[in-house]
Design a protein around this motif. Structure first.
Motif, PDB file in Angstrom:
ATOM      1  N   GLY A 157       0.790  -1.221   0.000  1.00 25.87           N
ATOM      2  CA  GLY A 157       0.000   0.000   0.000  1.00 25.87           C
ATOM      3  C   GLY A 157       0.817   1.262   0.000  1.00 25.87           C
ATOM      4  O   GLY A 157       0.266   2.366   0.039  1.00 25.87           O
ATOM      5  N   LEU A 158       2.123   1.143  -0.051  1.00 22.03           N
ATOM      6  CA  LEU A 158       2.984   2.330  -0.063  1.00 22.03           C
ATOM      7  C   LEU A 158       2.848   3.095  -1.377  1.00 22.03           C
ATOM      8  O   LEU A 158       2.976   4.317  -1.420  1.00 22.03           O
ATOM      9  N   THR A 159       2.586   2.352  -2.439  1.00 23.09           N
ATOM     10  CA  THR A 159       2.434   2.948  -3.772  1.00 23.09           C
ATOM     11  C   THR A 159       1.063   2.609  -4.337  1.00 23.09           C
ATOM     12  O   THR A 159       0.608   1.460  -4.241  1.00 23.09           O
ATOM     13  N   ILE A 160       0.412   3.601  -4.889  1.00 24.72           N
ATOM     14  CA  ILE A 160      -0.861   3.379  -5.586  1.00 24.72           C
ATOM     15  C   ILE A 160      -0.559   3.297  -7.075  1.00 24.72           C
ATOM     16  O   ILE A 160       0.115   4.172  -7.636  1.00 24.72           O
TER      17      ILE A 160
ATOM     18  N   ASP B 156      -3.816   2.941 -17.217  1.00 20.55           N
ATOM     19  CA  ASP B 156      -4.538   3.696 -18.242  1.00 20.55           C
ATOM     20  C   ASP B 156      -5.438   2.721 -19.004  1.00 20.55           C
ATOM     21  O   ASP B 156      -4.942   1.783 -19.646  1.00 20.55           O
ATOM     22  N   PRO B 157      -6.778   2.875 -18.924  1.00 22.38           N
ATOM     23  CA  PRO B 157      -7.691   1.931 -19.585  1.00 22.38           C
ATOM     24  C   PRO B 157      -7.428   1.791 -21.084  1.00 22.38           C
ATOM     25  O   PRO B 157      -7.600   0.716 -21.663  1.00 22.38           O
TER      26      PRO B 157
ATOM     27  N   ASN C  11       0.568   1.092 -19.775  1.00 20.01           N
ATOM     28  CA  ASN C  11       0.955   2.386 -19.223  1.00 20.01           C
ATOM     29  C   ASN C  11       0.459   2.482 -17.775  1.00 20.01           C
ATOM     30  O   ASN C  11      -0.738   2.638 -17.527  1.00 20.01           O
ATOM     31  N   LYS C  12       1.359   2.362 -16.822  1.00 22.80           N
ATOM     32  CA  LYS C  12       1.006   2.411 -15.401  1.00 22.80           C
ATOM     33  C   LYS C  12       1.513   3.701 -14.779  1.00 22.80           C
ATOM     34  O   LYS C  12       2.668   4.066 -14.964  1.00 22.80           O
ATOM     35  N   ARG C  13       0.613   4.363 -14.051  1.00 20.96           N
ATOM     36  CA  ARG C  13       1.008   5.568 -13.331  1.00 20.96           C
ATOM     37  C   ARG C  13       1.087   5.237 -11.842  1.00 20.96           C
ATOM     38  O   ARG C  13       0.241   4.537 -11.295  1.00 20.96           O
TER      39      ARG C  13
END
Length: 658
Positions: free
Chosen positions: A185-188, A192-193, A198-200
């Protein structure tokens, strides 16, 4: 990998009663210690620790082993982590050898999550102390709260930069995997649908001061983060999400720093927030923990119950949810614990009161204003009821409801008497109300008892399972080897000879040897192989150790075994402690001291095993004889020889052969 020399040093230094004593409240019981099981919910202690043998056994769950096994079971440590924990505790320098790529890959998911959490704690702390933004915002906030540098470092407080993904990028650059940053849970992570590749990424705790949440052993499980700007869209406090290593309902903030003080003071102060814990700790009151803003749970209460039977719940002077918080008191009562309640003056909470008063003043206030839960609840609810008879009746019923939660009958009666005086209601009426409240529970209990009785009757009607004699005898051999293997004894060796009339006789011959030599030679001469695979593995390992090492130690022997075998040995060695648990002495039942007549114990055990196996062999031969059309003279002679031998052995054991 940790070197063998370090592991040996750790086992030599570690004391099982000291280590377990940090997690479980242990009380002296003869040569041993006993306490409530940390693995199951119980009210009578069935958890035993033997300082002499350096092992523990939990009779309620069946678990047991050495000090490392406890840490692996209780804290879910891997073997290396348990060794490192003990090395740190006993100030032993760890000597490591290089891990192979294959060994590194064996780190499981939970371990990776712990590593990520530990790194995050260090990162946030470094930001707080070393970066300008961290010092200007995070450190300044903690200083304003009145926390000293020592306290801030002790609780590993930190700060996450107010940037979208500063922590995540740094962690990835250091080689930590995004998979575990997300799972803790440190990073959300948002995908991108329109483009799944592509992950932000975003830092969950950006712009927040951080409170690491530790397990009882000090491992970082998760974080609590407080925002420092006014933003109606953002929660004031944000906790790590539930994960494989963090379950908020099973964790108490501050338990790592409070556990020793709780056991020593035999009392635990329960507060609501992180800063309440830290401020009281800084003031010198160390036996304090927090439920971290969540409703108190049974699992959290059980954590405290391992260390003490006494809880004092501290409330804010103007807490809006005070009545709702009283439900937590009922949960504590259900666990059979003693509860006191203390509320602070209007406008004060544990944090501010500890900050604004000296240690002696805080202690004096807690001692003077900590009320028994009946007094507190009555005073609170009576004020609400005022002169309304219906509300007053509801108040009485509410109080009796709480009393009904108490498992101890004597305590219930004393509280009823106290409630009668406070509320000016007759004891008879209160006892009648208590009976009505308990009627449904009693009906449920009766129904359950009937079901259990039915199950018992079914089992009773089935043929009783016979005792596995060979299993018990083989188990006894392992126990004797472990306890007395190196002891020098004199014994009568029975030599089978023909007398003048041609009949077989057993002639005794007095010899001297070590116990393990006697057992090994007897089993080898009779070509006896232990039938139980586990016992067989343990047997050959013990013989090898006893024969090859000058000084045999149960502790070092168990250190070289896998968890299953170590647990089996713990069960064997702690079997006798059941006598301590059941306190047979009070019933005039005194088990025989095993150290009396070891020679006799060895001889009788081996002889009994011989008799059992001979009888088994006779039965097999007789069955084959009956199944075949005719029996050869050789087979009949073999049967007769075995019968004659068994008669002689049973005579030696003062038994009648059947």
């Amino acid at each position: 990998m940790i070197s063998k020399a370090t592991i040996d040093q750790v086992y030599e230094a570690a004391r099982v009663e000291e280590v377990i004593g940090e997690f479980v409240q242990l009380k002296k019981s003869g040569a041993n210690f006993k306490g409530l099981s940390p693995f199951s919910d119980e009210r009578s202690p069935s958890f035993m620790v033997s300082p002499v043998k350096q092992i523990w056994k939990d009779f309620s769950s069946g678990k047991g082993g050495n000090v490392v096994a406890f840490l692996m079971e209780h804290e879910h440590f891997t073997y290396p982590e348990a060794i490192k924990y003990l090395a740190k505790k006993y100030n032993i320098e760890i000597e490591e050898t290089q891990q192979t790529d294959e060994e590194k890959e064996k780190l499981n998911e939970r371990e990776s999550m712990y590593l990520v959490s530990e790194y995050a704690k260090d990162y946030f702390s470094e930001i707080l102390w070393e970066r300008e933004q961290g010092k200007a915002i995070g450190l300044s906030y903690f200083k304003e709260r009145g926390f000293t540098d020592e306290t801030i470092r002790k609780f590993d407080l930190g700060y996450c930069l107010d940037q979208w993904d500063s922590f995540t990028k740094t962690a990835l650059d250091k080689g930590y995997k995004l998979e575990f940053l997300e799972k803790t849970g440190l990073t959300i992570v948002k995908v991108d649908p329109s483009n799944p590749n592509n992950k932000r990424t975003f830092d969950r705790f950006k712009g927040r001061v951080l409170f690491p949440i530790h397990s009882m052993s000090g491992r970082v499980l998760g974080f609590g983060g407080r925002i420092l700007i006014s933003d109606k869209r953002a929660a004031k406090y944000l906790n790590s999400p539930e994960s494989d290593i963090y379950h908020k309902s099973k964790v108490l903030y501050g338990i790592y720093h409070a556990k020793q003080a709780i056991a020593k003071e035999d009392n635990c102060y329960l507060v609501e927030g992180y800063t309440d814990v830290i401020q009281m700790h800084q003031r010198g009151i160390h036996n304090v923990v927090a439920s971290s803003g969540t409703a108190l749970t049974s699992d959290q209460i059980r954590l405290i119950n391992r260390l003490t039977k006494n809880i004092t719940v501290l409330f804010d002077g103007d807490a809006a949810g005070l009545r709702a918080s009283l439900k937590g008191i009922d949960l504590i009562l259900e666990q059979g614990m003693n509860v006191k309640v203390c509320s602070f003056p209007a406008g004060e909470d544990p944090d501010s009161f500890s900050k604004n008063n000296e240690y002696e003043e805080v202690v004096e206030y807690l001692n003077e204003y900590s009320k028994d839960f009946i007094q507190f609840k009555a005073s609170l609810l009576v004020d609400e009821a005022a002169n309304d008879p219906i509300k007053r009746a509801d108040t009485v019923r509410d109080i009796v409801n709480s009393i009904a939660k108490i498992p101890d009958r004597i305590q219930r009666e004393i509280y009823i008497q106290e409630c009668s005086q406070i509320m000016n209601v007759s004891e008879a009426v209160l006892f009648n109300t208590l009976a009505q409240i308990g009627k449904k529970d009693n009906a449920d209990a009766l129904k359950k008892a009937k079901q259990e009785r039915k199950s018992f009757d079914v089992v009773k009607s089935e043929p009783q399972q016979k005792l596995d004699v060979q299993y018990e005898l083989e188990r006894k051999i392992i126990e004797i080897l472990l306890l007395y293997g190196t002891m020098e004894i004199e014994f009568e060796d029975l030599v089978l000879k023909e007398n003048e009339t041609g009949d077989l006789e057993l002639e005794p011959e007095v010899l001297g040897a070590k116990v393990f030599e006697k057992i090994f030679l007897d089993l080898q001469d009779d070509e006896i192989e232990l039938a139980n695979e586990r016992f067989r593995d343990i047997y050959y390992k013990i013989i090898e150790d006893l024969n090859g090492k000058e000084n045999f130690s149960i502790t070092s022997f168990m250190a070289g075994l896998d968890q299953d075998l170590a647990s089996e040995i713990s069960s064997i060695l702690m079997e006798e402690e059941k006598y301590t648990l059941h306190q047979w002495g009070r019933k005039d039942i005194y088990p025989k001291d095993k150290e009396v007549g070891v020679s006799q114990l060895v001889s009788e055990t081996i002889l009994t095993l011989r008799c059992y196996l001979i009888k088994k062999r006779i039965g097999a031969l007789q069955k084959n004889t009956l199944d075949s059309a005719s029996a050869s003279a050789d087979v009949l002679e073999e049967i007769m020889n075995y019968i004659q031998l068994n008669v002689l052995l049973n005579k030696k054991l003062n038994r009648v052969f059947s």
